[in-house]
Structures are given as structure tokens and as C-alpha cells.
Design an enzyme around this catalytic site. Sequence first.
Site, PDB file in Angstrom:
ATOM      1  N   GLU A  10      60.476  76.171  19.619  1.00 46.40           N
ATOM      2  CA  GLU A  10      61.752  75.634  18.974  1.00 46.40           C
ATOM      3  C   GLU A  10      61.618  74.876  17.810  1.00 46.40           C
ATOM      4  O   GLU A  10      62.399  74.980  16.756  1.00 46.40           O
ATOM      5  CB  GLU A  10      62.736  75.011  19.862  1.00 46.40           C
ATOM      6  CG  GLU A  10      63.085  75.422  21.001  1.00 46.40           C
ATOM      7  CD  GLU A  10      62.290  74.941  22.197  1.00 46.40           C
ATOM      8  OE1 GLU A  10      62.816  74.781  23.337  1.00 46.40           O
ATOM      9  OE2 GLU A  10      61.046  74.508  22.079  1.00 46.40           O
ATOM     10  N   ASP A  83      61.791  74.919  25.684  1.00 42.68           N
ATOM     11  CA  ASP A  83      61.564  74.254  26.977  1.00 42.68           C
ATOM     12  C   ASP A  83      61.972  74.738  28.216  1.00 42.68           C
ATOM     13  O   ASP A  83      62.697  75.882  28.230  1.00 42.68           O
ATOM     14  CB  ASP A  83      62.763  73.247  26.627  1.00 42.68           C
ATOM     15  CG  ASP A  83      62.313  72.493  25.097  1.00 42.68           C
ATOM     16  OD1 ASP A  83      60.994  72.288  24.994  1.00 42.68           O
ATOM     17  OD2 ASP A  83      63.383  71.616  24.698  1.00 42.68           O
ATOM     18  N   ASP A  85      64.411  74.125  30.679  1.00 42.90           N
ATOM     19  CA  ASP A  85      65.606  73.978  31.273  1.00 42.90           C
ATOM     20  C   ASP A  85      66.371  75.340  30.869  1.00 42.90           C
ATOM     21  O   ASP A  85      65.599  76.381  30.403  1.00 42.90           O
ATOM     22  CB  ASP A  85      66.248  72.848  30.778  1.00 42.90           C
ATOM     23  CG  ASP A  85      66.452  72.668  29.207  1.00 42.90           C
ATOM     24  OD1 ASP A  85      66.266  73.922  28.705  1.00 42.90           O
ATOM     25  OD2 ASP A  85      66.989  71.747  28.755  1.00 42.90           O
ATOM     26  N   GLU A  87      68.747  75.998  28.835  1.00 41.52           N
ATOM     27  CA  GLU A  87      68.969  76.391  27.447  1.00 41.52           C
ATOM     28  C   GLU A  87      67.636  76.613  26.856  1.00 41.52           C
ATOM     29  O   GLU A  87      67.587  77.713  26.044  1.00 41.52           O
ATOM     30  CB  GLU A  87      69.323  75.021  26.739  1.00 41.52           C
ATOM     31  CG  GLU A  87      69.916  75.410  25.260  1.00 41.52           C
ATOM     32  CD  GLU A  87      70.355  74.260  24.468  1.00 41.52           C
ATOM     33  OE1 GLU A  87      70.761  74.190  23.273  1.00 41.52           O
ATOM     34  OE2 GLU A  87      70.191  72.908  25.160  1.00 41.52           O
ATOM     35  N   TYR A 289      59.038  65.943  29.653  1.00 38.12           N
ATOM     36  CA  TYR A 289      60.232  66.416  29.006  1.00 38.12           C
ATOM     37  C   TYR A 289      61.416  65.629  29.510  1.00 38.12           C
ATOM     38  O   TYR A 289      61.694  65.010  30.530  1.00 38.12           O
ATOM     39  CB  TYR A 289      60.418  67.813  29.708  1.00 38.12           C
ATOM     40  CG  TYR A 289      61.717  68.738  29.228  1.00 38.12           C
ATOM     41  CD1 TYR A 289      61.698  68.947  27.868  1.00 38.12           C
ATOM     42  CD2 TYR A 289      62.812  69.205  29.847  1.00 38.12           C
ATOM     43  CE1 TYR A 289      62.637  69.371  27.131  1.00 38.12           C
ATOM     44  CE2 TYR A 289      63.711  69.956  29.339  1.00 38.12           C
ATOM     45  CZ  TYR A 289      63.620  69.922  27.652  1.00 38.12           C
ATOM     46  OH  TYR A 289      64.876  70.587  27.310  1.00 38.12           O
ATOM     47  N   ARG A 291      64.758  65.860  29.397  1.00 41.30           N
ATOM     48  CA  ARG A 291      66.126  66.550  30.026  1.00 41.30           C
ATOM     49  C   ARG A 291      65.940  66.790  31.447  1.00 41.30           C
ATOM     50  O   ARG A 291      65.413  67.956  31.806  1.00 41.30           O
ATOM     51  CB  ARG A 291      66.715  67.663  29.339  1.00 41.30           C
ATOM     52  CG  ARG A 291      67.469  66.996  27.802  1.00 41.30           C
ATOM     53  CD  ARG A 291      68.356  68.142  27.318  1.00 41.30           C
ATOM     54  NE  ARG A 291      67.498  69.192  26.633  1.00 41.30           N
ATOM     55  CZ  ARG A 291      67.286  68.948  25.249  1.00 41.30           C
ATOM     56  NH1 ARG A 291      67.764  68.023  24.552  1.00 41.30           N
ATOM     57  NH2 ARG A 291      66.417  69.818  24.643  1.00 41.30           N
ATOM     58  N   HIS A 334      60.918  69.539  36.577  1.00 41.01           N
ATOM     59  CA  HIS A 334      60.639  69.280  37.885  1.00 41.01           C
ATOM     60  C   HIS A 334      60.076  67.704  38.320  1.00 41.01           C
ATOM     61  O   HIS A 334      59.471  67.731  39.129  1.00 41.01           O
ATOM     62  CB  HIS A 334      60.177  70.372  38.528  1.00 41.01           C
ATOM     63  CG  HIS A 334      60.718  71.815  38.303  1.00 41.01           C
ATOM     64  ND1 HIS A 334      61.812  72.098  39.118  1.00 41.01           N
ATOM     65  CD2 HIS A 334      60.381  72.951  37.571  1.00 41.01           C
ATOM     66  CE1 HIS A 334      62.291  73.183  38.777  1.00 41.01           C
ATOM     67  NE2 HIS A 334      61.411  73.654  37.987  1.00 41.01           N
TER      68      HIS A 334
END
Length: 769
Positions: A10, A83, A85, A87, A289, A291, A334
Site C-alpha cells: 500500500e 496488510d 487485516d 481492510e 502490525y 491494528r 494474530h
Amino acid sequence: MMIENLVIVESPAKAKTIERFLGKEFTVKSSFGHIRDLAKKDLGIDVGNDFQPNYVVPSDKKKIVRDLKEFASKSDMVWLASDEDREGEAIAWHLYEVLDLKPDKTRRIVFHEITRDAIINAIKNPRFINSDLVNAQQARRILDRLVGFELSPLLWKKIKPALSAGRVQSVTVKLVVEKEREIQKFKPESYFRVTAVFNVPGRDGKTHNLHAELSKRFKTLEETKTFLKKCMTSVYTVSKIEKKPAKKSPAPPFTTSTLQQEAGRKLGFSVSQTMTIAQRLYESGKITYMRTDSVNLSKLAMASAANEIKSNYGDKYLHTRAYKTKAKGAQEAHEAIRPTYLNQPEIQGNRSEQKLYELIWKRTVASQMADALMERTSVTIDISNTPEKFIATGEVLQFDGFLKLYMESTDEEADEEATGLLPPLKINDNLKNDRIEATQKFTVQPVRYSEASLVKKLEDLGIGRPSTYAPTISTIQQREYVVKEDRPGKQRNFIFILLKDREIITSEKTENYGYEKAKLFPTDLGFIVNDFLEQHFSNVMNYNFTASVEKQFDDIAEGNMDYPEMIRKFYEPFHRQIDETTRTSEKSRGERLLGKDPSTGKNVYVKIGRYGPVAQIGEADEEEKPRFASLLKGQSLESITLDEVLDLFKLPKTIGTYENQDVIIGIGRYGPYVRLGSKFFSLTKDDDPMSVKLDRAIELINAKRTREENKYIQTFEEEPELFIMNGRYGPYISYQKKNYRIPKKYNPSELSLDTCKEIIEKTKSKSGK
């Protein structure tokens, strides 16, 4: 030229870090995050983060997609590394669709830390895009946009233009509004807290003080004085000594929520500031990560933490723990937020990055350290002629354990209980009383939310997810439904009674209370929008509804629910509700009748006007037009009194003359002002327009004139549109209504016209690149 492997991420920062760990056979490119915006236009699906109903795709974003398509067409394999997640999964799917990728030439890889081992392991274990995760993200975006797109225009019609509403945003405002109303209803009650100091002879021959508190609190002054009179002739005896071991355990490693809370409490960071810095640390490969709602640590991380603890503190400080996530439907990464390399307690970077990294490092390592061990002692002291008892407590730290490195902060106020080592005592010891103090105290009102405590409340209620906390709290402030600010405390008197040498002395003292720092306050607009939505859409504003929607998103992510059906079940009755409210509801201005104006007998109101909260005397449909006055900063429609409103209509008022002109104080659209002739001068936030004196008004007038005189450092006859000026943040060049920063190496008063033009050209060329 063919490309063996194309990796798409991204952001440029993430691409740069990944590139360091991959060989020449890999080419890493960034989509600059813009692919989500393009998806709305090219695929008819809105996945952007902001409410943008009239979005136009700029041409530079189209070029990014064209370039990525060209790279993809020349690649043997495309690796989608957004990423991990939901999103990120949706972004990978949009890339797949917009770039026309083929299944046999596309792989999806995920990693929760940007390290060589994590990236190589991800490449060895690729998968394809998880459609269930994509569907869960799409369901969230579509549902939130349906709520926003339908509710916001309704608010424009019924309250005022440019307002917005949202599924999570509006219930977050509701939390702040409910807290404020709880505080408004709160009535403080006074009581008397009684403490005593006893003299205890020590083994060293010295006299030690023993501090104790009475087990009962008195409601009235009379009760308190009656008790103290009894104490004048009392005998004090130790009746019980209890010693109990105690321990404190370390907090688990950070999740998104707990990181935002602790960074707010310990570092003073806002939630959005915390997430921005954490994003940079993640993309530069320094932390995992950011989030996540997991507290789990990998076995490798636990082993690394153990090595750090043993080498720095010794084996007795090590206590390895495997934490388990309690949050239902934990759907993000995780593993907890931790440093990627635990053997690095410090990093290079700006001060904010260093502070946040140090916080994460300490929390992670401390989570694997031994408990702190204490001994708590409680001493009960009988009073011979009354049933009440004094209690003395002490706490001794016997082994510091994890406290050697880190202690979690809380939002609760520290209690006044004394801690420490108590002097040696035995049961039946008679104690000599030195003094007894009775202090009038007051019950404390509910505590307003800080950003950190609001995040905790949202998490406790199951509202939102790690990726939504920061943007939600930022949005409600940007929409001016909530403000974050400091508010000064107030003063109050309290009664203090001292019993010493069999004499009771009563006095009155003063204390400050109620100071608020960085707390969230609802605005008048926040109150009105919340009340309108509560009245007409109580189902959407219900906390259980918002939490149940999150559970349905989790079910979609696990493949247990069909998301179009979930959207349909919500939208059909919701849309009917919108239609009915549009037809039947009245306009809302938050209007409140305060009483009548004594001089005219007309009604006095407060309400939201075109430019903010206003007071009104008279009716709109009367022959004589009503009079209006703006409310002052800090005044609220909910709490302002009739007398305070009538004071506003005393403005504008003349407070004297200066330079043969009247000096007038008033309140305008942009706040309180001083007017001299046709010139206006703003009052500062510390100036009260109701009480400002002539000397202060003249000071403000002259200060602004001085600033105006010193505004221009240099002008040039040959270039009349170019000026060197003093600004709020220092000197700058103004040319053709654009401003240019002056490099520190130049003296602004000595700059030539040619040098100014050089600075302008260099600035233009940099911005062009």
C-alpha cells in the site's frame, strides 16, 4: 523487459523496507493506497475511509494504476502484500480486480512484521485472496455508507447543512453526551474524613508517627464535633494486626486499544497521533502490525524477551507467560504489538517514534517478567469510649519483579491511602495521640472521557474494531460534535477541624477542584444531533445494535453469513424509517425557553443559529423583530441561565473613549471584540467581554497596531507583488498571493530581490517533483 516477481504493497515506506529483504528477482511497487479510491469509480464499490459522495478521481491516480497494470503484465508472478487485516484483504481484492490479474499468476501473502524471516516465510506459504474476509470488509463499508448517506442529508434538512452521521460515529457521540448529562445531574454531597497521628516509640529510641484513618465518615459538622469531643478523653489501644502477602502481575502486551490508552496516559498522545506513529514504526520494520486485538506473543518473541530479562535483570526476574485473547471475534492480526527485535531497546527516529517504541518495548518485556511481591499490614486501633475504630495500613515491596521495568497507568484518581513501612507494634499497645484532623470532603462527579478512556469504553461495549477507534474519535471532533480541551478548575471553601492538646480548633480553608485536562466535551451541536437521532432512530443508536452488527461482520468473515442478505435485512426497514422521519419530523434547533425578559415581558430563548449558539428575545412572527446575541465560548444551550443570557444583551456597550472615539465591547460572528471607530480588535480567550476594562482594551488596540506596523520587513518597488513579511511562525516571502518559507541561513531583512526569486523557484521545483 520481463519481471520475475512483482510485489505490490500500500505505501512507499512499506515498499522500501520490504525491498531491503528481497533479492533482485523481486520488484516491489506501491499502490499509494489510491487503489481504494479508484475501486469506487471503476467497480462501483466505495471502500474509502471518508464521507465523499462526490469523489472525482485525479489523473495522477489513474497513472498509478496504468503503471501497475504495465508492471503486472510483464511479471511472471504478482504477490499482493497488503496488510493482513480485513481492510488489507479488501485492498488485495481491489488490486486483483482493477489490475485484471490472473489466478495462476497471482499470490496473496501476509505477515504481521516486516522482517526478512517473516517475508521469506510468507512467500514460502502463499494463499489466494480470502473472499470471506473481503465480504466482511465490504459489508462494513456498504452498511456504514448506507447509514451515512441516508442519515446525513436528513440532518441537513432537519437541523443545519454540512452535518454527518454514522453507525459508529453517532453512538460514540452518544457516549460523550450521556456522560455530560450524568455530570450535569450530579449533586455533590459533603462528608467529613477523620485522620489521626499517633506517636509510637521505636526500637531505636526515636519516636515514629503512625498515620491512621477512621473507619467511619460523618455526614454533618455536628456529628464530627461530637466524635472529636469524645476523643479528648479517649484511650487508644491496638486490637488487631493483620499481615497478608500480596502480588501484582504485569499487564499483557499491547493491543491497538491498550496502546492508544497507555500512549494517551503516559505520553499525552491523541489516538490518531499514536496510530500515525505506530504506522511509521511498522512500515519501517521496527514493530509488528499495529491494528490487532490479540495479546498473543510468538514463541520466538517470548524466547527473545526471556534472553533480555535474564541478561539484564537475572533469572529470578523471568516468568514466561502465554497470554490468550479474550476479545470475541478477534479478527485482526494474530499477535500483539511488539518490537520486531526485542534485543533493541532503543531505535533511531524522531523523539515521538522513540518514546512510543520504548513504551512498546517495555510493555512487551515486562509481560514476561515475575510478579511484584508485597506484604500488606493492617492495624486496628480501638477507641475506649466510642465504637468507631482507626485503621492504619502499610505496604512493603519485598520483590519488585516487573515493576523494575514498567507499571501500567490507569484513568482512576490515586486514593489517599498511606502506604509504606509501619512502626513496630504489638496487640494491646496503648498509643499516644498527637493530633486528630477532620476535613470536609465532597463526593466526586463522574469523570469525563479522555480519548484513551473513550477507546476503552468502545472496546468494552464491542463497538468498532482496532482499525476504527482512531478515525471515529477524530471524526467526531472534526464534525464539531465533540471538543477536546482543558478547562480551568474552580475554588470552594471547606471546613477543617483540628484536635490537639485537648483543644478543638475549627477553621475554613480554600481548595481548587474540577480542573480538566484534554477531556472530551459535547458541543451544543453534538447534543442536538444526538437527541434528534435518539428520538427518531433509537434502534441504530442502541449500543447492543452496534455491537451485534460487529458480531455479524465476524460471522461473515468466518463464512457463516451471506453479506448481501445481512445488508438487505438492515436496509429495507431502515430506509422506510428515513422516509417516515423526513415526512413527519419537525426541524430541530435545540430551542430552549428560559423565561421572560423583565424589561419587555418577551420570551427569552437559546437555540442553534446559522453561525452557532444564539440567544433570542421575542418571537419571529411578531411585528417587532426579535433581538439576537451570540453565546460566549464555554456557555452551553443546556446549562446557560436566564440571567447569563440577559447579560449578553447588555453588549455592545461603551466602556470609555480613546483618541476621541468610543471604545465599544461586543460579540460578533467570530467572537468577542473591541471596536474603535470602524476598526475591530479581537479579545483573547482569557478576556471576559462582560468585565474587560478600558486599559485592557487600549492594550489590545495598540498591540494589534504594532503587529500591523511590523508586518512588512521589506517591499520592492520593481516587484510590487513581492513582500518579505512577519508571520505567526516567522518571516516568509509573499508573492502573487502565495507564501514561501525563508531558509534559516538567510537574514530576512537583508534579502535581495534576486535571492527572493531564487527561493521561490527552488520551492516551486521541489513541489513540482
